[in-house]
Design an enzyme around this catalytic site. Structure first.
Site, short mmCIF file in Angstrom:
data_model
loop_
_atom_site.label_atom_id
_atom_site.label_comp_id
_atom_site.label_asym_id
_atom_site.label_seq_id
_atom_site.Cartn_x
_atom_site.Cartn_y
_atom_site.Cartn_z
N ASP A 1 0.78 -1.26 0.00
CA ASP A 1 -0.07 0.20 -0.07
C ASP A 1 0.86 1.34 -0.15
O ASP A 1 0.30 2.29 0.57
CB ASP A 1 -1.02 0.07 1.16
CG ASP A 1 -1.58 -1.23 1.50
OD1 ASP A 1 -2.28 -1.64 0.28
OD2 ASP A 1 -1.85 -1.88 2.47
N LYS B 1 1.89 2.16 -5.07
CA LYS B 1 2.70 1.46 -6.14
C LYS B 1 1.90 1.93 -7.50
O LYS B 1 2.43 2.34 -8.39
CB LYS B 1 2.98 0.23 -6.06
CG LYS B 1 4.14 -0.22 -4.97
CD LYS B 1 4.39 -1.85 -4.79
CE LYS B 1 3.12 -2.44 -4.47
NZ LYS B 1 3.00 -2.50 -2.93
N GLY C 1 -4.26 -4.75 -4.95
CA GLY C 1 -5.44 -3.94 -5.86
C GLY C 1 -5.02 -2.37 -5.94
O GLY C 1 -4.28 -1.81 -4.84
N HIS C 2 -5.27 -1.59 -7.03
CA HIS C 2 -5.04 -0.32 -7.10
C HIS C 2 -6.25 0.26 -8.02
O HIS C 2 -6.61 -0.37 -8.78
CB HIS C 2 -3.51 -0.03 -7.44
CG HIS C 2 -3.14 -0.70 -8.66
ND1 HIS C 2 -2.15 -1.54 -8.45
CD2 HIS C 2 -3.27 -0.55 -9.91
CE1 HIS C 2 -1.70 -2.08 -9.83
NE2 HIS C 2 -2.59 -1.19 -10.42
N GLN D 1 2.26 -5.79 -3.00
CA GLN D 1 2.53 -5.92 -1.63
C GLN D 1 3.86 -5.39 -1.53
O GLN D 1 4.21 -4.63 -2.18
CB GLN D 1 2.53 -7.55 -1.34
CG GLN D 1 1.12 -8.23 -0.77
CD GLN D 1 0.85 -9.00 -2.38
OE1 GLN D 1 1.69 -9.47 -2.90
NE2 GLN D 1 -0.43 -8.83 -2.55
#
Ligand code: IMP
Length: 423
Positions: free
Chosen positions: A13, A16, A40-41, A223
């Site tokens: 988090d 990235k 997730g982004h 991650q």
């Protein structure tokens, strides 16, 4: 940029997605090599919001080839949902390539992720419950089902029956859970297979050829270093290798092909899930950071634990990844705090500890040793270069570089892709 690997330097988090998005614009190929939809982004492009978990956000650029490599674990329902959402908005998916060796997540993995977490009680890991760990367990046990199996109906049916029977035994007899319906899984996954078959190939060859042809290749990490299965804060880690070495195994290419390794860090520290966190702030400063930085998970919506920047952790990230630079995100989040602290070492039994402990049980006896820096109150969200930053912010950046012996190459001052500059 040639061949660049981008990794999370903390507990994930780190923002990235935004840096990937910026670098992806210049990339001919973006490669995901580990993890699955635990990551997730959110990417905003042309006023449209895309929530991506597996497909590299490079897909939003017209000519970028996007690879989901052999080291990933794939939930076909999730990847198809992302594909449908992208194609309904006119994104061309012919540039998406999925490795034949990537392992497939099944409903029994998701069920077992939940059941085993519940069974751990207070000692739970705080997983995303997406079936990631149980899928990698099958890979290591050599009973996993890969994309190449999924797209061969006869091979698939046989392997699935064997696994469902085995997993139903564990689910019902060990955990007292409900058995899963093999025929339903078979029917659902045969449908997924039909839709995915044309995307499946040997991506190791594609990546190697792209590098050899001098293309710009970006390895997209998920991650962060502290969540690495081997060198992270075990057992509170994920089941794959978010460190730069993970790209080699997970994309099927050798380490000499990767030139630059950029570590993404926030200008403070956050963590989701359980496990020790030396600089955690359980006070109003922690709440301030959480609210200012919108520190809530993209995948699970969980509030993130927040704390001061930890240089011991960043030095660890520099070492285990061979970082050649840092992209420091969310400097703007700290605006308004009178004093800032950086943890420069831990103190354990009266001794200073400069290296992150290999056994996290030692962290219980480690107290952070802080250095204090002046904060700033000026709005920095429109800064376009270091010259636009208040002196205190520059001093903060320079102190970090010195403490971790790695240059900060990029600074983020807001969520938009334009709110970023090179140092
Ligand atoms: P898993 O990857 O779902 O097995 O979860 C293992 C640990 O990794 C948990 O502490 C999760 O919160 C953490 N984790 C997994 N993916 C991410 C991520 O993308 N960002 C931050 N933490 C993550």
């Amino acid at each position: 940029m040639a061949v660049t690997a981008l990794v999370g330097a903390q507990w994930g988090d780190e923002g990235k997605g935004k840096v990937i998005d910026i670098l992806a614009e210049k990339s001919d190929m973006v490669v995901r090599a580990q993890g699955g939809n635990n990551a997730g982004h959110t990417v905003v492009a042309g006023g449209v919001t895309y929530k991506l978990h597996l497909i590299p956000s490079g897909i939003l650029y017209k000519n970028t080839i996007c690879v989901i490599g052999n080291g990933t674990v794939i939930d076909p329902a999730v990847v198809l949902e992302e594909m449908e959402s992208l194609s309904s908005r006119g994104v061309d998916l012919s540039r998406l390539k999925i490795d034949a060796r990537a392992h497939v997540i099944f409903p029994y993995h998701i069920a077992l992720d939940g059941l085993s977490e519940d069974a751990r009680g207070k000692a739970d890991i705080g997983t995303t419950k997406k079936g990631i760990g149980p899928c990698y367990m099958d890979k290591a046990e050599r009973i996993g089902i890969r994309m190449c199996d999924l797209i061969q109906p006869d091979v698939f049916a046989e392997k699935l029956k064997r696994n469902v029977s085995l997993k139903n035994n564990i689910i019902t007899k060990l955990y007292g859970g409900e058995p899963l319906d093999c025929d339903k899984i078979l029917a659902d996954y045969n449908e997924y297979a039909k839709k995915l078959a044309s995307f499946v190939c040997d991506t190791s060859v594609l990546v190697y050829n792209a590098v050899k042809q001098g293309k710009n290749v970006l390895f997209e990490g998920a991650q962060g270093a502290l969540l690495d299965l081997d060198v992270g804060t075990y057992p509170y880690v994920t089941s794959s290798h978010p460190v730069s070495g993970g790209f080699c195994v997970g994309a099927g290419v050798g380490p000499t092909l990767i030139k630059d390794v950029l570590g993404i860090a926030k200008s403070y520290t956050t963590r989701v899930g359980k496990g020790p966190f030396p600089t955690e702030l359980d006070d109003e400063v922690g709440n301030f950071i959480r609210e200012q930085g919108f520190e809530y998970g993209t995948t699970t919506g969980r509030p993130r634990r927040c704390g001061w920047l930890d240089a011991v952790i960043l030095r660890f990230a520099v070492r285990v990844n061979g970082l050649t630079g840092i992209a420091l995100n969310k400097l703007d989040t700290l605006t308004g705090l009178k004093k800032l602290k950086i943890c420069v070492a831990y103190e354990k039994n009266g001794q200073k500890v400069y290296d992150f402990p290999s056994d996290i049980s030692e962290l219980a006896d480690c107290k952070p040793v802080y250095e204090e820096y002046d904060g700033w109150t000026e709005d920095i969200t429109k800064a376009k270069s270091v010259k636009d930053l208040p002196k205190a912010a520059v001093a903060y950046l320079r102190a970090i570089e010195k403490l971790i012996d790695c240059p900060i190459k990029m600074v983020g001052v807001g969520p938009d892709r334009t709110q970023n500059f090179m140092l």
